[in-house]
Scaffold this active site. Structure first.
Site, PDB file in Angstrom:
ATOM      1  N   GLY A  76       9.783   4.341   5.205  1.00 32.83           N
ATOM      2  CA  GLY A  76       8.634   3.573   5.680  1.00 32.83           C
ATOM      3  C   GLY A  76       8.372   3.706   7.169  1.00 32.83           C
ATOM      4  N   GLU A  77       9.423   3.836   7.937  1.00 29.17           N
ATOM      5  CA  GLU A  77       9.242   3.763   9.386  1.00 29.17           C
ATOM      6  C   GLU A  77       9.691   4.999  10.146  1.00 29.17           C
ATOM      7  OE1 GLU A  77       9.902  -0.813  10.418  1.00 29.17           O
ATOM      8  OE2 GLU A  77      11.007  -0.154   8.668  1.00 29.17           O
ATOM      9  N   ILE A  91      14.584  11.453  -3.062  1.00 31.67           N
ATOM     10  CA  ILE A  91      13.148  11.200  -3.003  1.00 31.67           C
ATOM     11  C   ILE A  91      12.697  10.734  -4.384  1.00 31.67           C
ATOM     12  CG2 ILE A  91      10.891  12.265  -2.595  1.00 31.67           C
ATOM     13  CD1 ILE A  91      12.768  11.974  -0.081  1.00 31.67           C
ATOM     14  N   GLY A 131       0.839  -1.188   0.000  1.00 29.89           N
ATOM     15  CA  GLY A 131       0.000   0.000   0.000  1.00 29.89           C
ATOM     16  C   GLY A 131       0.876   1.240   0.000  1.00 29.89           C
ATOM     17  N   LYS A 181      17.361   6.497   0.827  1.00 28.94           N
ATOM     18  CA  LYS A 181      17.195   5.971   2.180  1.00 28.94           C
ATOM     19  C   LYS A 181      15.725   5.613   2.340  1.00 28.94           C
ATOM     20  CE  LYS A 181      20.899   8.769   4.122  1.00 28.94           C
ATOM     21  NZ  LYS A 181      21.246   9.769   5.158  1.00 28.94           N
TER      22      LYS A 181
HETATM   23 MO1  MOS Z   1       8.367  -3.655   8.805  1.00 26.87          MO
HETATM   24  S1  MOS Z   1       8.138  -3.736  10.796  1.00 26.87           S
HETATM   25  O1  MOS Z   1       9.911  -3.707   8.488  1.00 26.87           O
HETATM   26  O2  MOS Z   1       7.188  -4.244   7.865  1.00 26.87           O
END
Ligand code: MOS
Length: 756
Positions: A717-718, A642, A479, A714
């Site tokens: 996501g987190e 980006i 997603g 880089k």
């Molecule tokens: Mo993640 S916690 O690397 O999907």
């Protein structure tokens, strides 16, 4: 919500080809919003049966009886799979050949190790019949006393935490540094058990044809899943075909192949027909991972002028009784702030719960909320503004490893984020601001950081006689937009427009794209794509430059550029030739090449690699009722190149929302007598909804990192969740004058702080 990322003209945002850097919408967006995207559970095969798991209502003990006859008598029920008749496996589901292969329950024992553990599978002609059949099993148990809390068992030092990191790392002498510090703080923070709660539950449609297996299931790591199935069934990976074109979220829970997914395959084996098994929402709170609770003690000291002298971060976490995953909560203190003495350590207890798993910034999210709260308290003890304190103390060189960061724009993140937020107007003491309605207003901040990781991936590129291209890699799109961002890299690597490239992803027969996880997917799969594209272009250039009939003859490989479906001489761009003409003259229908993406060990040896950021939050607190609302948030992030600013903004905002969630909402409430999750549903397990998500902005700071990988990517996501949770918690303090010590912050913590 502001939807603009400022697109600057700095070199990192200049278009690489015609595609990278473009804020394209998701290429599969229309399929998703019209319902045409086919998720795993949407597949319906001829002769397919439905399987429903029966799960344990106790957390520890043994199943002594199941009324299999009653379930089988139910109209439509075809079979009940239990310990007695489950097809044999070639591999042991309780074996652990490597630290990232998790033990799973596939009805190998009558032992119950946690609540909601699968204990039987009912297979029927309809979903209703299978559901009713499962309810008729009326299990009986022998129960044992449950251990569920952080203090319910003897603690030990885990052999490793997170991804094989040492549990204890230190440099300098913490105790003596603390003893001679001018200012000191000590605080203990508790974070709760959390569950991933992807919107799409784990689901599988499995069909056997002899010893070949076809599977529709969501996966964040297709090759790993394929290998796991192959190992357990003793068949070659090539016989297993997994399709995972769309995932309705994963958050880490779909990064390993879970027990329930394996049960779907076993059920299909047992009945000799295709089987669909979809987890009910309540089944998601047990066998598919969660985030461990933690108790973290932070101790810090500074010199008289507020220079950090000592940091100690100790985390106590939990794991299951039968497997090992340790939330690396204290790791974050190893790389964020400079201090001559740093001590980080973990201890763990085994409790009666399913094995915890990576979940949304495992370690960083959990650890950074504690670290950022402690840093804020340390700043207060020094009489310094929290931003000024961070500017004084953030690490330029990774303190414990001594490695410089490969690039670092954290200072810019602090400055630009603060400017955008209006931080300079912040009064230093708490409880100074009120809005027109009398609510207390507070401003807080946190530092964001996440390692820029790369694993290994492969891709295959093809150029065809008609001048179009194909790029293949088994990438997974949870997603987040991987299909779009990676296709942008693919198009540029082939010197083509996006619509001239067929981008294939999401199935296990394609080259291994590694995992969509660890914020590493774009960097790793993207690097493989770049390399495959560059190699096929080099082959094409070789055909042209070595042929006297080509206008490019003699230019040499290094002397051409690929753009708009043509190769151009670098020294004279008016001399060019189309891909079509080059392939036609060579008499080739297509040419192909493979590429690999991987970290560069030499760069890794010399540099620490992280994305960085700074997050600023405003909250309002009702002085009488203690109710907290986040009203405004600004994050500024430096995450290398980006690829797609629109998708990156969406990732960063999503992470910041999870930060709000960590600070104020999410918590699994587990009954200490039964070991059962009391709020195992999306109504009672709180996550932020629109009304909880205020005006938010995510800025990206231009950053060029020449070391991290060839494209300078880089992960995003987190990182958004790190820093954000701490920023909200610190804003709560600034509004109320009360330092949050447990998360999520409760109303009673603010109304009656002595009670907790
Ligand atoms: Mo993640 S916690 O690397 O999907």
């Amino acid at each position: 919500m502001t939807s603009q990322i400022p697109l600057t003209r700095d070199p990192t945002h200049v278009r690489h080809g015609s595609n990278i850097g473009q804020p394209l919408t998701r290429r599969d967006g229309v399929l998703k919003v019209t319902g045409a995207a086919r998720y795993a559970a949407d597949n319906h095969l001829p002769r397919m049966l439905h399987a429903v798991m029966a799960v344990s209502s106790i957390a520890r003990g043994r199943v002594t009886s199941l009324d299999i006859a009653a379930a089988k008598r139910h109209p439509g029920v075809v079979e009940v799979m239990t310990l007695q008749n489950r097809p044999p496996l070639a591999g042991d589901p309780d074996a652990k050949p490597n630290p990232f292969m998790f033990r799973i329950e596939v009805l190998q024992s009558d032992k119950v190790r946690y609540a909601n553990q699968p204990i039987a599978v009912v297979i029927a002609e309809t979903l209703e019949a299978a559901t009713e059949g499962a309810a008729l099993l009326a299990p009986r148990y022998e129960t044992e006393a449950v251990r569920i809390g952080l203090d319910d068992a003897e603690s030990f030092v885990p052999p490793a935490v997170g991804f094989g990191e040492p549990a204890t790392v230190q440099h300098g002498n913490f105790e003596s540094a603390l003893a001679s510090a001018a200012h000191r703080i000590e605080a203990t923070y508790e974070t709760p058990t959390q569950f991933h709660n992807a919107i799409e539950p784990h689901a599988i449609v499995a069909a056997w044809d002899g010893d070949s297996l076809s599977v529709d299931t969501p996966s964040q790591a297709l090759a790993t899943a394929q290998g796991r199935i192959a190992g357990l069934f003793g068949i070659s990976p090539g016989k297993i075909h997994i399709r995972s074109p769309f995932l309705g979220g994963g958050f880490g829970s779909k990064a390993i192949f879970s027990g329930p997914q394996m049960l779907g395959i076993l059920a299909a084996r047992l009945v000799g027909r295709p089987v669909k098994l979809v987890l009910r929402r309540e089944h998601m709170y047990g066998p598919v991972g969660h985030r461990s609770p933690s108790r973290q003690r932070l101790r810090m000291g500074t010199s008289g002028d507020g220079q950090l002298a000592a940091i100690d971060h100790h985390a106590r976490v939990t794991t299951s009784t039968f497997d090992d995953f340790y939330e690396p909560a204290a790791d974050v203190s190893r790389s964020l702030y400079a201090s001559p003495a740093i001590a980080t350590s973990h201890e763990a207890v085994r409790i009666d719960i399913g094995t915890p798993l990576f979940m949304r910034a495992p370690g960083e999210a959990t650890g950074s909320i504690a670290l950022e709260c402690a840093i804020d308290e340390m700043a207060e003890a020094c009489g310094l503004d929290p931003l000024a304190f961070r500017l004084k103390n953030y690490a330029d060189v990774e303190p414990i490893s001594g490695k410089p960061f490969s690039s670092k724009a954290l200072r810019e993140c602090y400055m630009q984020g603060a400017e955008r937020f209006g931080w300079s107007k912040r009064p230093l003491p708490p409880r100074q601001m009120r809005d027109d309605d009398g609510f207390l207003v507070g401003w807080g901040m946190g530092t964001a950081a996440f390692p820029a990781l790369m694993f290994a991936a492969e891709a295959r590129a093809v150029l065809k006689a008609d001048g179009s291209g194909v790029m293949e890699t088994g990438a997974e799109d949870m997603g987040q937009g991987a299909r779009t961002a990676l296709a942008q890299i693919a198009a540029d690597s082939l010197g083509l427009d996006l619509d001239q490239v067929e981008f294939k992803a999401g199935t296990s027969d394609l080259p291994n794209a590694g995992a969509a996880g660890f914020s590493s997917h774009t960097a790793t799969a993207g690097d493989a794509i770049r390399s495959a594209g560059a190699t096929v272009i080099a082959k094409l250039a070789e055909l042209a430059t070595s042929d006297k009939r080509s206008p490019l003859f003699g230019a040499g490989n290094a002397g051409v550029v690929a753009r708009d479906g043509r190769l151009h001489r670098r020294d004279d761009e008016s001399r060019s030739e189309s891909y079509v003409d080059i392939l036609k003259r060579a008499g080739l229908a297509e040419i192909e090449a493979r590429g690999k993406g991987a970290r560069d060990p030499a760069e890794q040896a010399n540099y620490a690699m992280h994305a960085h950021g700074a997050v600023f939050a405003e909250v309002k607190v009702d002085p009488d009722l203690g109710q907290i609302r986040v009203t405004r948030m600004v994050g500024a992030f430096a995450a290398g190149r980006i690829i797609n600013p629109r998708l990156v903004q969406s990732q960063l905002l999503g992470g910041m929302i999870w930060g709000i969630s960590f600070a104020l909402h999410e918590q699994a409430i587990i009954d200490h007598r039964s070991g059962r999750v009391l709020n195992g549903n999306l109504a009672e397990y709180h996550v932020p909804v629109n009304v909880d998500v205020p005006h938010m902005e995510a800025l990206t700071i231009d950053e060029y990192d020449p070391h991290v990988n060839a494209l300078g990517i880089k992960g995003v996501g987190e990182i958004g969740i790190t820093g954000s949770a701490g920023a909200v918690a610190n804003a709560v303090w600034h509004a109320s004058g009360i330092r949050p010590r447990r998360f999520p912050v409760r109303i009673e913590d603010l109304v009656n702080p002595a009670s907790n």
